[in-house]
Design a protein around this motif. Structure first.
Motif, PDB file in Angstrom:
ATOM      1  N   HIS A  99      10.587  11.755   0.342  1.00  0.00           N
ATOM      2  CA  HIS A  99       8.597  11.188   1.219  1.00  0.00           C
ATOM      3  C   HIS A  99       8.385  11.848   0.499  1.00  0.00           C
ATOM      4  O   HIS A  99       7.066  11.644   0.231  1.00  0.00           O
TER       5      HIS A  99
ATOM      6  N   HIS B  58       4.135   8.456  -0.331  1.00  0.00           N
ATOM      7  CA  HIS B  58       3.912   6.742   0.423  1.00  0.00           C
ATOM      8  C   HIS B  58       3.191   5.794  -1.223  1.00  0.00           C
ATOM      9  O   HIS B  58       2.586   5.897  -2.212  1.00  0.00           O
ATOM     10  N   GLY B  59       3.936   4.748  -0.590  1.00  0.00           N
ATOM     11  CA  GLY B  59       2.564   3.275  -1.619  1.00  0.00           C
ATOM     12  C   GLY B  59       3.685   2.731  -2.017  1.00  0.00           C
ATOM     13  O   GLY B  59       4.014   1.077  -2.194  1.00  0.00           O
ATOM     14  N   HIS B  60       5.063   2.945  -2.005  1.00  0.00           N
ATOM     15  CA  HIS B  60       6.567   2.063  -2.660  1.00  0.00           C
ATOM     16  C   HIS B  60       6.682   0.687  -1.855  1.00  0.00           C
ATOM     17  O   HIS B  60       6.276   0.976   0.062  1.00  0.00           O
TER      18      HIS B  60
ATOM     19  N   LYS C 140       1.702   1.671   7.203  1.00  0.00           N
ATOM     20  CA  LYS C 140       0.546   2.350   7.531  1.00  0.00           C
ATOM     21  C   LYS C 140       0.493   3.231   8.963  1.00  0.00           C
ATOM     22  O   LYS C 140       0.693   5.066   8.522  1.00  0.00           O
TER      23      LYS C 140
ATOM     24  N   GLY D 189       5.533   5.182   4.517  1.00  0.00           N
ATOM     25  CA  GLY D 189       4.334   4.199   4.549  1.00  0.00           C
ATOM     26  C   GLY D 189       3.243   5.062   4.424  1.00  0.00           C
ATOM     27  O   GLY D 189       1.842   4.586   3.870  1.00  0.00           O
ATOM     28  N   SER D 190       2.976   6.272   5.362  1.00  0.00           N
ATOM     29  CA  SER D 190       2.264   6.792   5.350  1.00  0.00           C
ATOM     30  C   SER D 190       2.261   8.487   5.060  1.00  0.00           C
ATOM     31  O   SER D 190       3.227   8.862   4.420  1.00  0.00           O
ATOM     32  N   HIS D 191       0.987   8.708   4.482  1.00  0.00           N
ATOM     33  CA  HIS D 191       0.584   9.751   3.845  1.00  0.00           C
ATOM     34  C   HIS D 191       1.823  11.205   4.535  1.00  0.00           C
ATOM     35  O   HIS D 191       2.020  12.239   4.249  1.00  0.00           O
TER      36      HIS D 191
END
Length: 124
Positions: free
Chosen positions: A19, A24-26, A83, A111-113
């Motif tokens: 992480h 995140h974002g993939h 998210k 998926g989240s920060h």
């Protein structure tokens, strides 16, 4: 052989490092491949997209799931790139545990920060 808690610690530390590095974002598959790759480098037995058969009370096969990861034949890991985690994600993991008769599972969301991991135990 590691205890289940020691194994979960290794997975948690490895997933957190992924992480931090990838952010995140993939897509979920990217995180799945990264986690499997890094765990295998550590000598951990990892099966990706492992089939789990669902049977009715009389033993009739009524369906099949594919768990994201089966670790050391005793831990199911379900990955998300959402998210936020939802009740459906928890229900999915608990269904996998019940179907497989495996007691321990981890739900990890990349998926989240903010990194998320939670352990679930389905006692008989």
């Amino acid at each position: 052989m590691q205890t289940i808690n020691q194994l979960c610690d290794v997975i948690r530390e490895t997933a957190y490092a992924i992480h931090v590095y990838h952010g995140h974002g993939h897509l979920e598959k990217v995180y799945e491949n990264a986690l499997a790759h890094r765990l295998r480098k550590l000598g951990v037995d990892v099966k990706q997209q492992h089939p789990l058969t669902v049977m009715d009370e009389d033993g009739t096969v009524i369906g099949e799931y594919f768990a994201d990861m089966l670790i050391e034949e005793r831990l199911i890991v379900e990955l998300k790139a959402a998210k936020d985690t939802a009740d459906e994600h928890v229900a999915q993991l608990l269904g996998y545990l019940k179907s497989s008769r495996i007691e321990h599972g981890l739900l990890i969301n990349f998926g989240s920060h903010r990194f998320f991991i939670k352990k679930y135990v389905l006692s008989r």
